[in-house]
Motif scaffolding. Structure first.
Motif, PDB file in Angstrom:
ATOM      1  N   VAL A 205       0.830  -1.211   0.000  1.00  0.00           N
ATOM      2  CA  VAL A 205       0.000   0.000   0.000  1.00  0.00           C
ATOM      3  C   VAL A 205       0.861   1.256   0.000  1.00  0.00           C
ATOM      4  CG1 VAL A 205      -1.693   1.296   1.343  1.00  0.00           C
ATOM      5  CG2 VAL A 205      -1.936  -1.170   1.105  1.00  0.00           C
TER       6      VAL A 205
ATOM      7  N   PRO B  28      -6.191  10.143  -4.818  1.00  0.00           N
ATOM      8  CA  PRO B  28      -7.390   9.330  -5.031  1.00  0.00           C
ATOM      9  C   PRO B  28      -7.627   8.346  -3.901  1.00  0.00           C
ATOM     10  CG  PRO B  28      -5.767   9.015  -6.816  1.00  0.00           C
ATOM     11  CD  PRO B  28      -5.162   9.943  -5.830  1.00  0.00           C
TER      12      PRO B  28
ATOM     13  N   GLY C 128      -7.858   5.085  -1.991  1.00  0.00           N
ATOM     14  CA  GLY C 128      -7.040   3.880  -2.087  1.00  0.00           C
ATOM     15  C   GLY C 128      -5.562   4.138  -2.313  1.00  0.00           C
ATOM     16  N   SER C 129      -5.158   5.418  -2.331  1.00  0.00           N
ATOM     17  CA  SER C 129      -3.747   5.714  -2.609  1.00  0.00           C
ATOM     18  C   SER C 129      -2.843   5.529  -1.392  1.00  0.00           C
ATOM     19  CB  SER C 129      -3.606   7.124  -3.180  1.00  0.00           C
ATOM     20  OG  SER C 129      -4.167   8.088  -2.331  1.00  0.00           O
TER      21      SER C 129
ATOM     22  N   LYS D  32      -3.422   7.198   1.821  1.00  0.00           N
ATOM     23  CA  LYS D  32      -3.371   8.373   2.703  1.00  0.00           C
ATOM     24  C   LYS D  32      -3.685   7.989   4.156  1.00  0.00           C
ATOM     25  CE  LYS D  32      -6.625  10.512   0.392  1.00  0.00           C
ATOM     26  NZ  LYS D  32      -7.003   9.397  -0.529  1.00  0.00           N
TER      27      LYS D  32
ATOM     28  N   THR E 163      -3.606   5.065   5.509  1.00  0.00           N
ATOM     29  CA  THR E 163      -2.589   4.136   6.007  1.00  0.00           C
ATOM     30  C   THR E 163      -1.366   4.901   6.490  1.00  0.00           C
ATOM     31  OG1 THR E 163      -3.374   2.427   4.496  1.00  0.00           O
ATOM     32  CG2 THR E 163      -1.147   2.154   5.392  1.00  0.00           C
TER      33      THR E 163
HETATM   34  P1  ADP Z   1      -6.872   6.193   1.168  1.00  0.00           P
HETATM   35  O1  ADP Z   1      -7.005   6.691   2.554  1.00  0.00           O
HETATM   36  O2  ADP Z   1      -5.916   6.980   0.329  1.00  0.00           O
HETATM   37  O3  ADP Z   1      -8.201   6.067   0.470  1.00  0.00           O
HETATM   38  P2  ADP Z   1      -6.109   3.721   2.422  1.00  0.00           P
HETATM   39  O4  ADP Z   1      -4.824   3.986   3.119  1.00  0.00           O
HETATM   40  O5  ADP Z   1      -7.336   3.658   3.246  1.00  0.00           O
HETATM   41  O6  ADP Z   1      -6.265   4.717   1.201  1.00  0.00           O
HETATM   42  O7  ADP Z   1      -6.017   2.325   1.668  1.00  0.00           O
HETATM   43  C1  ADP Z   1      -5.007   2.022   0.726  1.00  0.00           C
HETATM   44  C2  ADP Z   1      -5.137   0.572   0.311  1.00  0.00           C
HETATM   45  O8  ADP Z   1      -4.828  -0.248   1.424  1.00  0.00           O
HETATM   46  C3  ADP Z   1      -6.534   0.189  -0.134  1.00  0.00           C
HETATM   47  O9  ADP Z   1      -6.416  -0.661  -1.245  1.00  0.00           O
HETATM   48  C4  ADP Z   1      -7.081  -0.555   1.054  1.00  0.00           C
HETATM   49  O10 ADP Z   1      -8.008  -1.515   0.650  1.00  0.00           O
HETATM   50  C5  ADP Z   1      -5.848  -1.181   1.649  1.00  0.00           C
HETATM   51  N1  ADP Z   1      -5.952  -1.383   3.108  1.00  0.00           N
HETATM   52  C6  ADP Z   1      -6.030  -0.424   4.040  1.00  0.00           C
HETATM   53  N2  ADP Z   1      -6.081  -0.950   5.277  1.00  0.00           N
HETATM   54  C7  ADP Z   1      -6.036  -2.295   5.117  1.00  0.00           C
HETATM   55  C8  ADP Z   1      -6.053  -3.418   6.011  1.00  0.00           C
HETATM   56  N3  ADP Z   1      -6.111  -3.243   7.345  1.00  0.00           N
HETATM   57  N4  ADP Z   1      -5.984  -4.642   5.469  1.00  0.00           N
HETATM   58  C9  ADP Z   1      -5.886  -4.820   4.141  1.00  0.00           C
HETATM   59  N5  ADP Z   1      -5.872  -3.827   3.241  1.00  0.00           N
HETATM   60  C10 ADP Z   1      -5.947  -2.571   3.710  1.00  0.00           C
END
Ligand code: ADP
Ligand code: MG
Length: 253
Positions: free
Chosen positions: A19, A38, A40-41, A43, A45
């Motif tokens: 990620v 966008p 899923g980028s 942010k 995380t």
């Molecule tokens: P944003 O906040 O930019 O929309 P995220 O950081 O929420 O992006 O998510 C980035 C990617 O990591 C996404 O594809 C999401 O599905 C994946 N993801 C986030 N948290 C988890 C998790 N705990 N387990 C598996 N995949 C995750």
């Protein structure tokens, strides 16, 4: 000056899915650092890594001068103990899209809760500060209201006051206005603007480009787990250097 946040080659994977693919960023004390990109980028995380809710897989992450994550080649070189994490997290306030107030507590009690429970502060001291913080977010008259008796924007302002009650050194905002009706967004942004003027260090994930332009010191565009572009918000918004940034901005502006 020591950075408040310094990420060097930060990687984060969930199972086979990478990620964060090597994030390099630096947030100075008192800086308002806006993060766009966008869905899923990565942010959220990245914010969760700063707040010790996720452990990084590789790279280095310094928060407030401490090296909180440092791994290389899959070897664990430095990792905080749970007790250390708990202490560090006290210094970081986080505000989410969903306000997550305790429904059975009044606004005042919500703001008092953490200092009393986590820091062992007396109720009198916590109540005094909570009152002042509710005043600061424009809700002095709502101290006795329960969350269900407040609008979304008011609840979010209580959530900000609740985070401030721990007297954090750093505030993280993850799309704090995305769940709000448009007419309620301005009051929340005004509170954040005031915090910025008071010198709070803030990392703000937002789609509010007006806020980023007016209040932000730096703007980062993230896509697919990498930092595509970082710079002065006005420069990035008016003269993006990368096609991916241009494409994104053309959809949101
Ligand atoms: P944003 O906040 O930019 O929309 P995220 O950081 O929420 O992006 O998510 C980035 C990617 O990591 C996404 O594809 C999401 O599905 C994946 N993801 C986030 N948290 C988890 C998790 N705990 N387990 C598996 N995949 C995750
Ligand atoms: Mg997110």
């Amino acid at each position: 000056m020591t950075a408040m946040v310094k990420a060097e080659g930060v990687h984060k994977s969930f199972g086979p899915i990478e990620v964060l693919k090597g994030i390099d960023l630096e947030v100075a004390p008192r800086e308002v650092f806006c993060l766009i990109g966008p869905s899923g980028s990565g942010k959220s995380t990245f914010l969760r890594c700063i707040n010790h809710l996720e452990k990084i897989n590789a790279g280095r992450l310094h928060v407030d001068g401490d090296l909180v994550g440092y791994r290389q080649n899959g070897n664990k070189l430095h990792e905080l103990k749970d007790s250390e994490v708990a202490l560090k997290r006290r210094d970081i306030g986080m505000v989410f899209q969903r306000f997550n107030l305790f429904p059975h507590m009044t606004a005042l009690e919500n703001v008092m809760e953490a200092p009393v429970q986590v820091k062992g502060e007396t109720k009198a001291v916590a109540r005094d500060r909570a009152g002042k913080l509710l005043d600061r977010v424009g809700l002095a008259d709502k101290a006795g209201n329960y969350p269900s008796q407040l609008s979304g924007g008011q609840q979010q302002r209580v959530a900000i006051a609740r985070a401030l009650a721990m007297e954090p050194k750093l505030m993280l905002f993850d799309e704090p206005t995305s769940a709000l009706d448009p007419e309620l967004v301005g009051d929340v942004l005004d509170v954040m603007h005031g915090l910025a003027e008071d010198g709070m260090t803030m990392v703000v994930v937002t789609h509010e480009m007006g806020f980023a332009r007016e209040v932000g010191d730096s703007l980062v565009f993230m896509d697919d787990g990498v930092v595509v572009e970082v710079g002065n918000p006005r420069d990035v918004l008016t003269n993006p250097q990368h096609d991916r940034t241009r494409t994104f901005l053309s959809k949101v502006l």
